[in-house]
Motif scaffolding. Sequence first.
Motif, PDB file in Angstrom:
ATOM      1  N   VAL A 229      39.286  45.671  42.515  1.00 27.38           N
ATOM      2  CA  VAL A 229      40.072  44.555  41.970  1.00 27.38           C
ATOM      3  C   VAL A 229      39.586  44.203  40.568  1.00 27.38           C
ATOM      4  O   VAL A 229      40.378  44.080  39.631  1.00 27.38           O
ATOM      5  CB  VAL A 229      40.006  43.326  42.899  1.00 27.38           C
TER       6      VAL A 229
ATOM      7  N   GLY B 221      41.734  42.084  37.924  1.00 28.99           N
ATOM      8  CA  GLY B 221      42.196  41.126  38.911  1.00 28.99           C
ATOM      9  C   GLY B 221      41.070  40.148  39.197  1.00 28.99           C
ATOM     10  O   GLY B 221      39.909  40.417  38.896  1.00 28.99           O
ATOM     11  N   ASP B 222      41.412  39.016  39.752  1.00 30.78           N
ATOM     12  CA  ASP B 222      40.425  37.990  40.053  1.00 30.78           C
ATOM     13  C   ASP B 222      40.576  37.598  41.520  1.00 30.78           C
ATOM     14  O   ASP B 222      41.661  37.198  41.943  1.00 30.78           O
ATOM     15  CB  ASP B 222      40.640  36.788  39.139  1.00 30.78           C
ATOM     16  N   ILE B 223      39.509  37.710  42.282  1.00 31.85           N
ATOM     17  CA  ILE B 223      39.555  37.335  43.691  1.00 31.85           C
ATOM     18  C   ILE B 223      39.312  35.834  43.804  1.00 31.85           C
ATOM     19  O   ILE B 223      38.254  35.340  43.425  1.00 31.85           O
ATOM     20  CB  ILE B 223      38.513  38.118  44.514  1.00 31.85           C
TER      21      ILE B 223
ATOM     22  N   VAL C  40      44.274  37.098  45.546  1.00 33.66           N
ATOM     23  CA  VAL C  40      43.945  37.551  44.194  1.00 33.66           C
ATOM     24  C   VAL C  40      44.853  36.882  43.167  1.00 33.66           C
ATOM     25  O   VAL C  40      45.999  36.547  43.463  1.00 33.66           O
ATOM     26  CB  VAL C  40      44.056  39.091  44.065  1.00 33.66           C
TER      27      VAL C  40
ATOM     28  N   LEU D 269      42.427  39.084  51.251  1.00 31.63           N
ATOM     29  CA  LEU D 269      42.139  38.706  49.873  1.00 31.63           C
ATOM     30  C   LEU D 269      43.251  37.836  49.316  1.00 31.63           C
ATOM     31  O   LEU D 269      44.427  38.087  49.579  1.00 31.63           O
ATOM     32  CB  LEU D 269      42.043  39.928  48.963  1.00 31.63           C
TER      33      LEU D 269
END
Length: 109
Positions: free
Chosen positions: A56, A61-63, A82, A80
């Motif tokens: 990710v 991407g940002d969790i 995201v 998740l």
Amino acid sequence: MTVHSLRCALVTKELLDAQRQVEVAWDPSLASTFKARLMIKSNDTPGVLAKVATAVAGLDGDIAKAEASMVAEGKARIRLEVRIKDIRHLEAIARRIAGLKDVLSVDRV
């Protein structure tokens, strides 16, 4: 108002009344992010969550939230949430995760 993708089951199965449908599009100049949820089924192996997180992050991407649990002997489930730029970004993240060695499936939920 609810916005559905053309790929949504409610739209593809024509469950939504055609008279209530209006075509919309996102303003491409918006630089905001959107939240999306993924359900990942995998083998329960050491480091699988770290590999998913790295995949990710590798695509910017940002969790926002992660939940991992063992669901059966040797099997795990990772949920998740995201932050993504757009649907293409989400699809790229899902493909990258799906390509990991111990990942069995990736679904949007």
